[in-house]
Design an enzyme around this catalytic site. Structure first.
Site, PDB file in Angstrom:
ATOM      1  N   LYS A 174     -27.920 -11.701 -51.584  1.00  0.00           N
ATOM      2  CA  LYS A 174     -29.315 -11.274 -51.743  1.00  0.00           C
ATOM      3  C   LYS A 174     -30.013 -11.254 -50.384  1.00  0.00           C
ATOM      4  CE  LYS A 174     -33.225 -13.329 -52.742  1.00  0.00           C
ATOM      5  NZ  LYS A 174     -34.152 -12.456 -51.993  1.00  0.00           N
ATOM      6  N   GLY A 205     -34.406  -8.829 -55.032  1.00  0.00           N
ATOM      7  CA  GLY A 205     -35.473  -9.479 -55.787  1.00  0.00           C
ATOM      8  C   GLY A 205     -35.959 -10.730 -55.087  1.00  0.00           C
ATOM      9  N   THR A 206     -36.823 -11.450 -55.768  1.00  0.00           N
ATOM     10  CA  THR A 206     -37.480 -12.597 -55.115  1.00  0.00           C
ATOM     11  C   THR A 206     -36.564 -13.825 -55.056  1.00  0.00           C
ATOM     12  OG1 THR A 206     -38.340 -13.464 -57.177  1.00  0.00           O
ATOM     13  CG2 THR A 206     -39.716 -11.838 -56.038  1.00  0.00           C
ATOM     14  N   GLY A 207     -36.954 -14.765 -54.210  1.00  0.00           N
ATOM     15  CA  GLY A 207     -36.219 -16.023 -54.110  1.00  0.00           C
ATOM     16  C   GLY A 207     -36.229 -16.801 -55.426  1.00  0.00           C
ATOM     17  N   PRO A 208     -37.430 -17.049 -55.980  1.00  0.00           N
ATOM     18  CA  PRO A 208     -37.459 -17.842 -57.216  1.00  0.00           C
ATOM     19  C   PRO A 208     -36.720 -17.189 -58.386  1.00  0.00           C
ATOM     20  CG  PRO A 208     -39.620 -17.766 -56.185  1.00  0.00           C
ATOM     21  CD  PRO A 208     -38.758 -16.806 -55.419  1.00  0.00           C
ATOM     22  N   GLY A 211     -32.734 -15.188 -56.214  1.00  0.00           N
ATOM     23  CA  GLY A 211     -32.156 -16.192 -55.304  1.00  0.00           C
ATOM     24  C   GLY A 211     -31.806 -17.468 -56.056  1.00  0.00           C
ATOM     25  N   GLU A 249     -28.910 -22.651 -42.620  1.00  0.00           N
ATOM     26  CA  GLU A 249     -29.434 -22.318 -41.284  1.00  0.00           C
ATOM     27  C   GLU A 249     -30.936 -22.180 -41.445  1.00  0.00           C
ATOM     28  OE1 GLU A 249     -27.635 -22.295 -38.639  1.00  0.00           O
ATOM     29  OE2 GLU A 249     -25.647 -22.286 -39.526  1.00  0.00           O
ATOM     30  N   CYS A 283     -35.587 -17.206 -35.046  1.00  0.00           N
ATOM     31  CA  CYS A 283     -35.527 -18.672 -35.209  1.00  0.00           C
ATOM     32  C   CYS A 283     -35.201 -19.347 -33.888  1.00  0.00           C
ATOM     33  CB  CYS A 283     -34.493 -19.020 -36.263  1.00  0.00           C
ATOM     34  SG  CYS A 283     -32.902 -18.278 -35.916  1.00  0.00           S
ATOM     35  N   GLU A 384     -43.392 -24.979 -37.324  1.00  0.00           N
ATOM     36  CA  GLU A 384     -42.879 -23.656 -36.971  1.00  0.00           C
ATOM     37  C   GLU A 384     -43.933 -22.599 -37.277  1.00  0.00           C
ATOM     38  OE1 GLU A 384     -39.773 -21.841 -39.424  1.00  0.00           O
ATOM     39  OE2 GLU A 384     -38.728 -21.247 -37.603  1.00  0.00           O
TER      40      GLU A 384
END
Ligand code: NAD
Length: 481
Positions: A174, A205-208, A211, A249, A283, A384
């Site tokens: 994803k 699609g979204t993380g929640p 993912g 990561e 990053c 960050e």
């Protein structure tokens, strides 16, 4: 409007829900395509395709897998122009950067692991006297999950997929829902390269939703994730009770240590890049700049003068150095840190303002921003920001700068500028980070281990480290008379 479809079992398909997310072009601030809003149903479909493809793919020879990966690498190269345009449109980064870095690196990822797998050997240990011969078999894990962020979309997506496939796994992957376009285009490239159906499945699609469905799937046995530390924490919590293999990561707050004995001109031009490349959304960017006191005032003047020359503008104009930030919420987050810096006693030496670009008035542009802020423990120096914002401060001794550099919870990378070899060794050893660059930045040899310590992650990618992650080691012990 263009639809970004899932790629499952070698075919593009719509999400089961029939729902779509908006995909923004950050340089204009406009919706320009629709993204499949996938759920656990789509992930299950992708898992089943991957599971079915696994026995055959894992039994191909290393040379066969290598050949397919090398074909994918060549096709990415052949389509460099189209992919780079897609990346710049989707992410807001300068087209010149996508052409020079993102897409060539995506191709290199496949080429590198296509070659590496043919050289990946395992060990044998003979116990003379006990009359036993041990050897290690490295077997692919099965179906693995790869989840990637928005800052280097195709670059980081392929950095995971290529070693997973090379090692003989099949994949449910994803990309970020903020920058899904090049991952979508990769499906077609894989089909053209002859990658068998079901070996790579890409779910959008979204993380929640999508993912989380990958991470919590009981039969997806390993997760390679790149993204934020908070998300990494959540993934670790979900995956740990299932004893999944995890490579995380995560975020960074990287120090840049500048000693007076460095090659000043080289340091200055690289520091501009390490601060603001990709709008500071790498990053590995050096977001905290520590400068030895004797050259601090000179550095301040020269650095501001150089940064003033950077052009913020439309990603598609050849002379643009800094494109758009990736999204409106991200722009707002970065701006809120500039406000916080002022509250925390910071002095804005340059930038700090949103930029209106002619013809792209709704785009998410921000000036490169330099903040002098002396308290190394304030939030702006600890959290960050992940945008075109750096802080600078002076130091007097090695001991002092190491204390400040190591004061954050992160430990991804550090940059050191000095021409003193003894100092190079002393400081490199004491810096708390997974990577130390000395007199250079973002200089990557794909054979080297890549990853962070502390809250910047768990595990290493790159070279044989990645192939080790994507295989299970089995010891076979044979007793002979
Ligand atoms: P993010 O954590 O919000 O998202 C990363 C990916 O995880 C996306 O694909 C997202 O959809 C998915 N995701 C979100 N919630 C999830 C969940 N509950 N379960 C499974 N997947 C989920 O990160 P981002 O904002 O896309 O990326 C920026 C972050 O990534 C920064 O912190 C940056 O430092 C980090 N990063 C780290 C590296 C590295 O190599 N260490 C490289 C690039 C970016």
């Amino acid at each position: 409007m263009k639809k970004i479809l899932n790629y499952i079992n070698g075919e593009y398909c719509e999400p089961f829900s029939g729902d779509w997310l908006d995909n923004y072009n950050p340089s204009k601030g406009e919706v320009y395509s629709k993204i499949a809003f996938s759920s656990s149903v789509d992930v299950e479909k992708a898992y089943k395709a991957a599971k079915e493809a696994f026995p055959s793919w894992s039994n191909t020879t290393a040379e066969e897998r290598s050949n397919t990966l090398l074909k994918i690498a060549s096709l990415i190269e052949e389509n460099l122009e189209e992919l780079a345009i897609a990346e710049a449109l989707d992410n807001g980064k300068p087209l010149s950067l996508a052409k020079a870095v993102d897409i060539p690196r995506a191709s290199s990822n496949f080429r590198f692991f296509g070659h590496a797998i043919t050289q990946f050997a395992s060990e044998a240990h003979e116990s003379v006297g006990l009359n036993t011969m041990n050897f290690t078999i490295r077997q692919p894990i099965g179906v693995v999950g790869c989840i990637s962020p928005w800052n280097l979309p195709l670059y980081l997506f392929t950095w995971k997929i290529a070693p997973a496939l090379a090692a003989g796994n099949t994949v449910v992957a994803k990309p970020s829902e903020i920058t899904p376009m090049t991952a979508y285009l990769l499906g077609d490239i894989c089909t053209k390269a002859g990658l068998p159906k079901g070996v790579l499945n890409i779910v959008h699609g979204t993380g929640p939703s999508a993912g989380q469905a990958i991470v919590s799937h009981p039969d997806i046995k390993a997760i390679s994730f790149t993204g934020g530390t908070k998300t990494g924490e959540h993934i670790a919590r979900t995956a740990a009770p299932m004893f999944k293999k995890l490579s995380l990561e995560l975020g960074g707050k990287n120090p840049n240590l500048i000693f007076a004995d460095c090659n000043y001109d080289k340091m200055l031009s690289v520091t501009v890049r390490s601060s603001f490349a990709n709008q500071g959304q790498i990053c590995l960017c050096g977001s905290r700049i520590f400068v030895e006191k004797s050259i601090y005032e000179k550095f301040k003047t020269d650095f501001v003068a150089k940064v003033k020359e950077l052009k913020v503008g439309n990603p598609f104009e050849a002379d643009t150095n800094i494109g758009a930030l990736v999204s409106k919420p991200h722009l707002e987050k970065v701006k809120s840190y500039i406000d916080l810096a002022k509250e925390e006693g910071g002095k804005i030496l340059f930038g700090g303002n949103q930029v209106t670009v002619e013809g792209s008035e709704n785009g998410y542009y921000l000036e490169p921003t330099i903040i002098e802020i002396l308290d190394y423990q304030c939030r702006v120096n600890q959290e960050e920001i992940f945008g075109p914002v750096v802080t600078i401060m002076p130091f007097e001794t090695e001991e002092e700068v190491l204390k400040m550099a190591n004061s954050v919870k992160y430990g991804l990378s550090a940059t050191l500028w000095t021409s003193n070899l003894d100092r190079t060794m002393r400081v490199s050893k004491q810096l708390e980070s997974g990577i130390v660059w000395v007199n250079t930045w973002l200089n990557r040899d794909l054979r080297t281990p890549f990853g962070g310590i502390k809250s910047s992650g768990v595990g290493r990618e790159g070279g044989f480290e990645a192939l080790k992650f994507f295989t299970e080691a089995k010891n076979v012990c044979i007793k002979y008379d």
